[in-house]
Structure formats: C-alpha cells, structure tokens
Design a protein around this motif. Structure first.
Motif, PDB file in Angstrom:
ATOM      1  N   PRO A  47       0.841  -1.205   0.000  1.00  0.00           N
ATOM      2  CA  PRO A  47       0.000   0.000   0.000  1.00  0.00           C
ATOM      3  C   PRO A  47       0.875   1.253   0.000  1.00  0.00           C
ATOM      4  O   PRO A  47       1.763   1.413   0.839  1.00  0.00           O
ATOM      5  CB  PRO A  47      -0.782  -0.130   1.316  1.00  0.00           C
ATOM      6  CG  PRO A  47      -0.831  -1.595   1.585  1.00  0.00           C
ATOM      7  CD  PRO A  47       0.477  -2.142   1.098  1.00  0.00           C
ATOM      8  N   GLY A  48       0.642   2.137  -0.966  1.00  0.00           N
ATOM      9  CA  GLY A  48       1.410   3.369  -1.042  1.00  0.00           C
ATOM     10  C   GLY A  48       2.796   3.231  -1.635  1.00  0.00           C
ATOM     11  O   GLY A  48       3.543   4.212  -1.697  1.00  0.00           O
ATOM     12  N   ILE A  49       3.180   2.044  -2.080  1.00  0.00           N
ATOM     13  CA  ILE A  49       4.505   1.826  -2.669  1.00  0.00           C
ATOM     14  C   ILE A  49       4.335   1.131  -4.016  1.00  0.00           C
ATOM     15  O   ILE A  49       3.690   0.075  -4.095  1.00  0.00           O
ATOM     16  CB  ILE A  49       5.410   0.977  -1.764  1.00  0.00           C
ATOM     17  CG1 ILE A  49       5.595   1.667  -0.399  1.00  0.00           C
ATOM     18  CG2 ILE A  49       6.774   0.752  -2.421  1.00  0.00           C
ATOM     19  CD1 ILE A  49       6.415   0.859   0.590  1.00  0.00           C
ATOM     20  N   GLU A  50       4.879   1.712  -5.062  1.00  0.00           N
ATOM     21  CA  GLU A  50       4.778   1.114  -6.386  1.00  0.00           C
ATOM     22  C   GLU A  50       6.097   1.205  -7.147  1.00  0.00           C
ATOM     23  O   GLU A  50       6.912   2.101  -6.902  1.00  0.00           O
ATOM     24  CB  GLU A  50       3.652   1.759  -7.194  1.00  0.00           C
ATOM     25  CG  GLU A  50       3.708   3.260  -7.287  1.00  0.00           C
ATOM     26  CD  GLU A  50       2.408   3.857  -7.826  1.00  0.00           C
ATOM     27  OE1 GLU A  50       2.042   3.515  -8.967  1.00  0.00           O
ATOM     28  OE2 GLU A  50       1.777   4.656  -7.103  1.00  0.00           O
ATOM     29  N   ILE A  51       6.292   0.264  -8.041  1.00  0.00           N
ATOM     30  CA  ILE A  51       7.448   0.240  -8.936  1.00  0.00           C
ATOM     31  C   ILE A  51       6.962   0.589 -10.332  1.00  0.00           C
ATOM     32  O   ILE A  51       6.016  -0.023 -10.837  1.00  0.00           O
ATOM     33  CB  ILE A  51       8.130  -1.136  -8.947  1.00  0.00           C
ATOM     34  CG1 ILE A  51       8.761  -1.423  -7.577  1.00  0.00           C
ATOM     35  CG2 ILE A  51       9.197  -1.208 -10.031  1.00  0.00           C
ATOM     36  CD1 ILE A  51       9.425  -2.792  -7.491  1.00  0.00           C
ATOM     37  N   VAL A  52       7.597   1.580 -10.960  1.00  0.00           N
ATOM     38  CA  VAL A  52       7.186   2.049 -12.278  1.00  0.00           C
ATOM     39  C   VAL A  52       8.326   1.827 -13.260  1.00  0.00           C
ATOM     40  O   VAL A  52       9.452   2.291 -13.041  1.00  0.00           O
ATOM     41  CB  VAL A  52       6.809   3.544 -12.253  1.00  0.00           C
ATOM     42  CG1 VAL A  52       6.313   3.983 -13.630  1.00  0.00           C
ATOM     43  CG2 VAL A  52       5.770   3.822 -11.180  1.00  0.00           C
ATOM     44  N   TYR A  53       8.037   1.119 -14.351  1.00  0.00           N
ATOM     45  CA  TYR A  53       9.008   0.921 -15.427  1.00  0.00           C
ATOM     46  C   TYR A  53       8.765   1.991 -16.491  1.00  0.00           C
ATOM     47  O   TYR A  53       7.658   2.112 -17.010  1.00  0.00           O
ATOM     48  CB  TYR A  53       8.859  -0.473 -16.036  1.00  0.00           C
ATOM     49  CG  TYR A  53       9.371  -1.579 -15.139  1.00  0.00           C
ATOM     50  CD1 TYR A  53      10.649  -2.105 -15.303  1.00  0.00           C
ATOM     51  CD2 TYR A  53       8.576  -2.084 -14.114  1.00  0.00           C
ATOM     52  CE1 TYR A  53      11.118  -3.114 -14.476  1.00  0.00           C
ATOM     53  CE2 TYR A  53       9.032  -3.080 -13.275  1.00  0.00           C
ATOM     54  CZ  TYR A  53      10.309  -3.595 -13.465  1.00  0.00           C
ATOM     55  OH  TYR A  53      10.772  -4.583 -12.622  1.00  0.00           O
ATOM     56  N   ASN A  54       9.800   2.754 -16.799  1.00  0.00           N
ATOM     57  CA  ASN A  54       9.695   3.857 -17.749  1.00  0.00           C
ATOM     58  C   ASN A  54      10.306   3.472 -19.090  1.00  0.00           C
ATOM     59  O   ASN A  54      11.478   3.100 -19.156  1.00  0.00           O
ATOM     60  CB  ASN A  54      10.427   5.085 -17.195  1.00  0.00           C
ATOM     61  CG  ASN A  54       9.898   5.497 -15.836  1.00  0.00           C
ATOM     62  OD1 ASN A  54       8.773   5.938 -15.714  1.00  0.00           O
ATOM     63  ND2 ASN A  54      10.724   5.338 -14.801  1.00  0.00           N
ATOM     64  N   ASP A  55       9.521   3.572 -20.133  1.00  0.00           N
ATOM     65  CA  ASP A  55       9.962   3.261 -21.500  1.00  0.00           C
ATOM     66  C   ASP A  55       9.729   4.510 -22.340  1.00  0.00           C
ATOM     67  O   ASP A  55       8.599   4.831 -22.702  1.00  0.00           O
ATOM     68  CB  ASP A  55       9.160   2.079 -22.045  1.00  0.00           C
ATOM     69  CG  ASP A  55       9.632   1.644 -23.423  1.00  0.00           C
ATOM     70  OD1 ASP A  55      10.681   2.135 -23.876  1.00  0.00           O
ATOM     71  OD2 ASP A  55       8.935   0.821 -24.047  1.00  0.00           O
ATOM     72  N   VAL A  56      10.813   5.229 -22.641  1.00  0.00           N
ATOM     73  CA  VAL A  56      10.710   6.548 -23.262  1.00  0.00           C
ATOM     74  C   VAL A  56      11.333   6.547 -24.645  1.00  0.00           C
ATOM     75  O   VAL A  56      12.477   6.122 -24.823  1.00  0.00           O
ATOM     76  CB  VAL A  56      11.407   7.621 -22.385  1.00  0.00           C
ATOM     77  CG1 VAL A  56      11.310   8.996 -23.037  1.00  0.00           C
ATOM     78  CG2 VAL A  56      10.800   7.640 -20.985  1.00  0.00           C
ATOM     79  N   HIS A  57      10.561   7.018 -25.628  1.00  0.00           N
ATOM     80  CA  HIS A  57      11.071   7.180 -26.991  1.00  0.00           C
ATOM     81  C   HIS A  57      10.650   8.551 -27.516  1.00  0.00           C
ATOM     82  O   HIS A  57       9.903   8.667 -28.490  1.00  0.00           O
ATOM     83  CB  HIS A  57      10.567   6.052 -27.888  1.00  0.00           C
ATOM     84  CG  HIS A  57      11.116   4.713 -27.498  1.00  0.00           C
ATOM     85  ND1 HIS A  57      12.386   4.306 -27.802  1.00  0.00           N
ATOM     86  CD2 HIS A  57      10.546   3.713 -26.774  1.00  0.00           C
ATOM     87  CE1 HIS A  57      12.598   3.091 -27.307  1.00  0.00           C
ATOM     88  NE2 HIS A  57      11.501   2.715 -26.672  1.00  0.00           N
ATOM     89  N   THR A  58      11.094   9.561 -26.849  1.00  0.00           N
ATOM     90  CA  THR A  58      10.871  10.943 -27.260  1.00  0.00           C
ATOM     91  C   THR A  58      11.875  11.801 -26.504  1.00  0.00           C
ATOM     92  O   THR A  58      12.442  11.364 -25.492  1.00  0.00           O
ATOM     93  CB  THR A  58       9.435  11.398 -26.951  1.00  0.00           C
ATOM     94  OG1 THR A  58       9.218  12.699 -27.473  1.00  0.00           O
ATOM     95  CG2 THR A  58       9.171  11.420 -25.454  1.00  0.00           C
ATOM     96  N   THR A 114      18.740  12.231 -25.012  1.00  0.00           N
ATOM     97  CA  THR A 114      19.054  11.371 -26.152  1.00  0.00           C
ATOM     98  C   THR A 114      17.802  10.883 -26.884  1.00  0.00           C
ATOM     99  O   THR A 114      17.910  10.176 -27.882  1.00  0.00           O
ATOM    100  CB  THR A 114      19.867  10.138 -25.695  1.00  0.00           C
ATOM    101  OG1 THR A 114      19.087   9.373 -24.772  1.00  0.00           O
ATOM    102  CG2 THR A 114      21.165  10.574 -25.006  1.00  0.00           C
ATOM    103  N   GLY A 115      16.612  11.259 -26.385  1.00  0.00           N
ATOM    104  CA  GLY A 115      15.374  10.801 -27.017  1.00  0.00           C
ATOM    105  C   GLY A 115      15.074   9.345 -26.758  1.00  0.00           C
ATOM    106  O   GLY A 115      14.202   8.743 -27.387  1.00  0.00           O
ATOM    107  N   HIS A 116      15.789   8.767 -25.784  1.00  0.00           N
ATOM    108  CA  HIS A 116      15.653   7.339 -25.482  1.00  0.00           C
ATOM    109  C   HIS A 116      15.996   7.159 -24.013  1.00  0.00           C
ATOM    110  O   HIS A 116      17.039   7.612 -23.549  1.00  0.00           O
ATOM    111  CB  HIS A 116      16.621   6.540 -26.365  1.00  0.00           C
ATOM    112  CG  HIS A 116      16.824   5.118 -25.916  1.00  0.00           C
ATOM    113  ND1 HIS A 116      15.930   4.128 -26.192  1.00  0.00           N
ATOM    114  CD2 HIS A 116      17.824   4.530 -25.206  1.00  0.00           C
ATOM    115  CE1 HIS A 116      16.371   2.981 -25.682  1.00  0.00           C
ATOM    116  NE2 HIS A 116      17.515   3.205 -25.071  1.00  0.00           N
TER     117      HIS A 116
END
Length: 326
Positions: A47-58, A114-116
């Motif tokens: 509760p109140g703790i999360e893991i976020v995977y970030n996948d960025v192409h911009t 770097t856009g990535h």
C-alpha cells in the motif's frame, strides 16, 4: 477495465497521462511526446509503494507533474539520460545512476536528452505506506517516513553514481519472471529501503553534475539548431558564434546535458533522420547519404552502423519487413 485516471494519478504521472490498460495490481500509462511517447508500467507492491518501469522514446513530453508532499521518488537509470530539475539546479542521470528526492513540481515539460530512456521509478507515498515494515521480516527495521525525513528534510536531491551495490539491487528488477513478480517486488523494495537507511547522505555525489538553467538552455538551443540544419556543414565555431559563447563553454555545456560531444550528436541526429528516410521513402541509400553530406557510400554506412547498429540496407530491409508484419 476502468480507464478513468484519478486526481492522485494525475499529480504523480502528469496531467497529460492517459491509461492504456488497468488490471488489479498493474496499470499502464502513456504520455504523448514531441516525436514519440512515454509508457509507464506501474506495479503496486505494498500500500502506497509502487514500482514504475519507464519506457521513453521521445526527447520532450508535456507531463506537467504537480508537487506532492510526503512522496519519496527513487529513480534508477538503465539506458539513456533523464533531466531532473531541482530548485535552480539541473542534474542528469546516466546509466547506473540513482537519484532520490521528494516529488517536486516539474513544470510543463520533461526532457530526455538522447530521445531514449529506460529506467525504474519507485514511488513511496508516506500517507498510505505502512509506517514500519519490520513486521514483515525480522531485523528489517525501516520505515518510509524515516526515509523521507532523511532524504527530503533539507530539500536536497541525492545522487549516487553507478556502483556495484546499486547495480546489484536494480539489475534483477529488469528481468523478473511473471510467475514470481509479486513476491519478488516485495523483497527487492525491502532490500532497497534497508540499503537506503544505511546510506550516508553526506556523500551526495552532485559535484561536477550540477548545471544552471542558463547552461542547460544554451545546450538545448544548440541542439534545436542542429536538428533544424542537419543538411548544413555545422562546426563548433559556427555554433559558438551564433550563440555568442566561447567554443569551450559550448562544448562543456553540451556534453554535460547530452552526454556526448557536439560532433557525436550531429552524427547521431543525421543518422536518425536518414533512418526515417530509409523506411519512409524509396530513395537510394547513396541519395540519402548525399543529403547529409556523405558523398562516399561506404563512409555513410560506417557512420550509420555506429549509431543504428545495422548497415543502411539491413536497417531498411528489417524495418520494412516489421512494418509489413504489423
């Protein structure tokens, strides 16, 4: 599936975020960017703790994240670079780096030089997280609120350069099997919190990595000029004269923001533009090479492979095939 985004989610993930999918313990968010998008896959751990995977192409996206008190944000960079603005200073995470801070208002724009970018964010909401996690495992005497007091009480952004201890904790999070994911996330979050409880905050590694807003703006202006004039012959001298700074000042600011030299950036942008032409037109490789100043096809092929990982012909063939398959 409920795709309605809550006000709390907008505060954390940004006002431009939209929900792609939502299940019991995992939600996928998307933020449109200037020339691509940001996809964030969030897993509820405690509760109140999360893991976020970030996948960025911009390179730019309009997140417009609102400040939120009592939230600890831990960012780990796997690939690429991410800009972290904190008060009047700007920092850049490189592969392997770790940054810890309270969540602060980032304004209207997030920047990925770097856009990535690929990385993990761990969000701890003190108001919702268990006060003490020692009840879960013996001898794990850490609490989310104590970590917030430690890392956020003096309005600091704590940075750690890549090292083996950080790599050990995060490397395994990038290759977790679905069958053990729920339990494994709990163990790794406890491991990370125990590790952070022992970190000496006096060893904040900001030296040589802090840039002023004016230095950042200089580098970004040079970057935009480069991308808008790729067919011209660009030099350090031309750019420094254009922006009324010394060549040394330009080179240092640019390397600090983008993590590469001006000339390496020019080559990378040319090859990415060439890649778009290879898959979006029927023009010959030599014709495209000439557009970006390469009269010799073999030199263009070497430059292209160094940036894109494939020869121009291989890249066209592979990406054209993928497009047809899709």
């Amino acid at each position: 599936m409920n795709k309605i985004i809550t006000e709390k989610e907008r505060c954390v993930f940004g006002k431009s975020a939209e929900i792609v999918s939502r299940e019991e313990e995992v939600t996928v968010y998307r933020i449109p960017g200037e020339d691509g998008d940001v996809v964030m896959t969030s897993y509820a751990v405690f509760p109140g703790i999360e893991i976020v995977y970030n996948d960025v192409h911009t390179q730019y996206c309009n997140e417009n994240v609102t400040s939120s008190e009592n939230i600890l944000q831990i960012n780990h960079c796997l690939e690429g670079r991410i800009e972290i603005g904190f008060e009047d200073d700007v920092f850049y995470l490189e592969p392997g780096d770790l940054a810890i801070s309270g969540q602060v208002e980032r304004g209207h724009e997030s920047f990925f030089p770097t856009g990535h970018y690929h990385g993990i964010t761990i969000l701890i909401d003190v108001e919702k997280a268990p006060e003490c996690l020692s009840c879960l495992l013996d001898d794990v005497d850490v609490s989310p609120s104590s970590l917030v007091r430690k890392f956020c009480s003096e309005d600091i952004c704590f940075l750690m350069r890549a090292d083996k201890s950080v790599e050990h904790i995060f490397s395994e999070l990038y290759s977790v099997r679905d069958s053990i994911r729920r339990g494994y996330f709990k163990i790794k979050v406890l491991e990370l919190m125990l590790f952070l409880s022992d970190v000496d905050i006096s060893q904040n590694q900001q030296a040589g990595r802090r840039y002023t807003q004016s230095q950042v703006q200089l580098a970004k202006q040079a970057s935009r000029y480069i991308t808008e004039h790729l067919q011209e012959k660009l030099t350090i001298e031309l750019l420094s004269n254009l922006f009324h700074v010394s060549p040394t000042q330009l080179k240092n600011c640019f390397k600090g923001v983008f993590g590469m030299s001006v000339y390496a950036y020019i080559k990378a942008q040319k090859m990415k533009a060439a890649a778009r032409l290879l898959t979006g037109s029927s023009r010959t490789v030599l014709d495209i090479a000439g557009q970006f100043g390469y009269e010799n096809g073999s030199k263009f092929a070497v430059a292209f492979r160094s940036v894109m990982g494939l020869s121009p012909k291989e890249y066209r063939r592979q990406n054209t095939r993928q497009t047809k398959t899709e």
